[in-house]
Design a protein around this motif. Structure first.
Motif: not given
Length: 730
Positions: A131-135, A145-149, A161-167, A234-239
């Motif tokens: 429903n338009g939310e990232i879980l 878990n909700s990652t981004l609403s 992955s950016y340069k093999g470092q962070n997702d 970060n930790n399955r969360q997007i700000s």
């Protein structure tokens, strides 16, 4: 369920790869048991069709240690009670995957509206939309878990992955982008604007300075664009604070609405750049077919147009080594049905060469092989959707020679339709979707190795239903059509077929007109439903159909009412003569879109058919031009504008021949069809009614160019088959 056979035909050393023949055994021959099925077999009817599980979009992931996973969605529908709509669910499933044993244990994620799964880069988490939310959910278990609403819906996602470092997360969101606004501010401004419109209620209006006003099945919101956003995870969360709009300040749609998806976007292997298909939104959008391929650098924050062209370009694909971008391209501006050939862009020299311009195949999509030397490209090809391999010649010795092979190799010339190939890691192992007229889509896995090839069916979403119903075997035929050129078609006998009996016949006419009757599955126009209702079925790929070369396809331009008409009449007569079990006195015809136009045209030009059915078909070509959305379509098909070459439109307009109408005719139209507006269907019905010709009008208040809701689909088939029965089975 269908059984697949594997046959190694020849060997080549491309990656290395075999030319392979995969054949769906259930669609090769009409066995005695299929001709005379056991009485225990059930009739395959429209309600059974809608009860089938639909395997949807899939995604794959391979860990550094070589373990692979696949995730997919599966749609199901249950009939409602007492006339109420039944519930529809979209369940997310995932499992480990390999050539042996295939799928591991299959897990289902809680939720009934899941879409667009994508793995974290280490394969430990699946992100998906609801429903338009990232879980997100961990593969080792636990609750989603909700990652981004966001205050606006997210329409598509993909991790990288950016340069093999962070997702990182790529997201598609529709926004009102404004100069100098951050992505966060644009999202909040868009949410506020949407809320203000909703609050106005009936006192709502929009002002337009340009076309489009409406597009296919919905009205356009002026100033709102489909944009690509990116953020760290970060930790399955997007700000929301970390989101950037890579298309900031661009009046460009990507993906291109209304049908574009993630296939129009790709991410560089090191995650430092994103290539995407974009359509400029301007005064010429309704008649300009040019789409561009852009690349955005996440290092420099700069956007580059990779290939300046006035024709259409789409679906960029980075090579695994990151040196190249392959993409599909047309040559002719103003055309959406021109041949799609493969181009190769050199990221270092910023130069482009054309790979398959001399190959008479229009490719639909592509994926690089692991060694970055070839692409696997799928295409319509003589009634099937086939996979080819194209050598891109990207080794050092060929840098100075623009590659231009005469023909690609057919790597999977299979019966049926295969698409959406996704490679597992750095091996030549691919997960793909396959279906045919006899079975809906399931997931398969195929491996290409030097000693041959192997494949395995992964999902069996409808095994029980397919085992319980009768699916007559489609039979290919050909004849001499317009200009004495070979035209192909299909014949499907009715269930419980006995060649000593005669059966009524229905001719199905496809839309497009640059479409085709492939050996593939449909939840809308499914010929097995007519065959299971006791009809023999004829389907002809007339001039204008895709998959038979560009010259054959282009033959329809400026000839809507003569060349295809000749093919249909000639092919129908040929089929009736060759198949004595067909009752030539009880033949009906049904068609949608261009097929609906052709039904309207047949109504004024032949008495061959005893009953006709039009779904969303053009009645007046001139009125259709001024009321449709994509003007490039009639301008190309009728070779000009109606006020410049009115004769091109008038000579093939069914409304000019209403005085010859006489055949009983069912007319169907959807209220939200903005390609062929409602007035076109009403015009046909009015012409029929005013002359006292037996006719009926079926009106779907909430459907667009297609009938998509399950209950409406059941009503559609009930009305169509009842109408045909009244005139063909009496």
């Amino acid at each position: 369920s269908p059984v697949l056979l594997v046959m190694v035909v020849t060997m080549k050393s491309l990656f290395p790869v075999a030319v392979v023949l995969l054949m769906v055994a259930s669609s090769l021959c009409l066995s005695a048991s299929a001709q005379n099925p056991p009485q225990s077999k059930k009739v395959f009817d429209v309600e059974t069709l809608h009860k089938m599980n639909r395997v949807g979009e899939h995604t794959t992931c391979t860990t550094p240690t070589g373990e692979s996973f696949v995730a997919w969605t599966e749609r199901s529908w249950v009939p409602g009670k007492a006339g109420t709509p039944g519930p529809v669910s979209h369940v997310l499933k995932y499992a480990s995957v390999s050539m042996n044993p295939g799928l591991g244990k299959v897990y289902s994620v809680v939720g009934t509206d899941s879409a667009n799964p994508t793995f974290s880069t280490d394969c430990s988490v699946i992100y998906y939309l609801q429903n338009g939310e990232i879980l997100s959910v961990g593969l080792k278990g636990g609750s989603p878990n909700s990652t981004l609403s966001l205050p606006v819906p997210v329409e598509a996602i993909r991790t990288f992955s950016y340069k093999g470092q962070n997702d990182m997360m790529l997201m598609v969101v529709s926004l009102f982008p404004t100069d100098n606004l951050s992505a966060k501010e644009a999202i909040e401004q868009t949410a506020a604007a949407d809320a203000a419109v909703a609050a106005r209620g009936a006192n709502t209006w929009f002002e337009f300075d340009d076309l489009f006003i409406r597009h296919w099945g919905s009205f356009v919101t002026p100033g709102k664009y489909s944009h690509i956003l990116v953020s760290s995870i970060n930790n399955r969360q997007i700000s929301i604070e970390n989101i950037i709009d890579i298309m900031k300040d661009l009046a460009v749609d990507s993906p291109v609405p209304p049908f574009g998806g993630l296939e129009q976007i790709d991410i560089a292997p090191d995650g430092t750049a994103i290539a995407y298909t974009g359509a400029l939104v301007n005064h010429e959008s309704a008649w300009n077919t040019a789409w561009q391929v852009f690349e955005f650098s996440l290092v420099s924050n700069k956007t580059t147009n990779l290939f300046l062209s006035e024709a259409r370009n789409l679906n960029p694909r980075y090579s695994p080594d990151g040196k190249w971008i392959a993409f599909l391209a047309m040559n002719i501006p103003g055309r959406e049905s021109d041949k799609l050939h493969i181009n190769r862009y050199n990221r270092k020299s910023a130069t482009t060469v054309t790979i398959t311009n001399n190959v008479d195949i229009s490719f639909a999509d592509l994926v690089w092989t692991a060694n970055s030397k070839s692409v696997l490209a799928d295409a319509e090809h003589f009634g099937f959707h086939t996979l080819f391999t194209v050598d891109m010649h990207v080794n050092e010795m060929n840098f100075q020679e623009p590659p231009n092979p005469d023909t690609p190799d057919i790597i999977l010339p299979i019966k049926g339709a295969s698409s959406n190939f996704q490679r597992l890691g750095d091996q030549e192992i691919y997960v793909f979707e396959h279906n045919s007229m006899s079975a809906p889509s399931d997931l398969f896995i195929v491996q290409f190795i030097s000693s041959g090839t192997s494949r395995l069916q992964l999902t069996h979403a409808n095994a029980a239903i397919l085992a319980s119903v009768e699916m007559p075997t489609p039979q290919r035929f050909d004849f001499a059509g317009w200009n004495n050129e070979t035209v192909y078609g299909w014949i499907i006998p009715p269930i419980n077929f006995d060649d000593g009996n005669t059966y009524p016949v229905v001719e199905l006419i496809h839309g497009g007109p640059e479409g085709t009757w492939n050996d593939d599955w449909s939840y809308r126009w499914n010929p097995m439903l007519w065959a299971n209702h006791g009809y023999g079925v004829i389907m002809i790929d007339f001039h204008g159909s895709v998959g038979y070369g560009q010259e054959f396809q282009d033959a329809i331009l400026g000839h809507w009412g003569d060349r295809p008409y000749e093919d249909i009449i000639t092919g129908t007569k040929f089929a009736l003569k060759q198949n004595t079990w067909m009752d030539s006195h009880h033949v009906g015809a049904c068609g949608a879109s261009y097929g609906g136009y052709m039904i309207n045209w047949l109504q004024g030009h032949t008495k061959m058919f005893s009953s006709l059915v039009t779904h969303d078909g053009i009645f007046s070509t001139v009125d259709g031009f001024y009321a449709t959305d994509e003007l490039w379509f009639p301008e190309a098909e009728f070779q000009g504008l109606p006020y410049q070459v009115p004769e091109n439109y008038e000579k093939f307009s069914p409304n000019n021949f209403v005085d010859s109408f006489s055949t009983p005719h069912l007319v169907i139209h959807g209220n939200h069809d903005y390609r062929i507006p409602l007035s076109q269907g009403l015009g046909v019905f009015t012409a029929l009614q005013r002359q006292g010709i037996p006719s009926k009008f079926l009106y779907f208040t909430q459907e667009n160019h297609w009938v998509l809701e399950d209950e409406n689909g059941i009503k559609w088939y009930g009305a169509v088959l009842s109408w045909l029965d009244a005139y063909l089975k009496q």
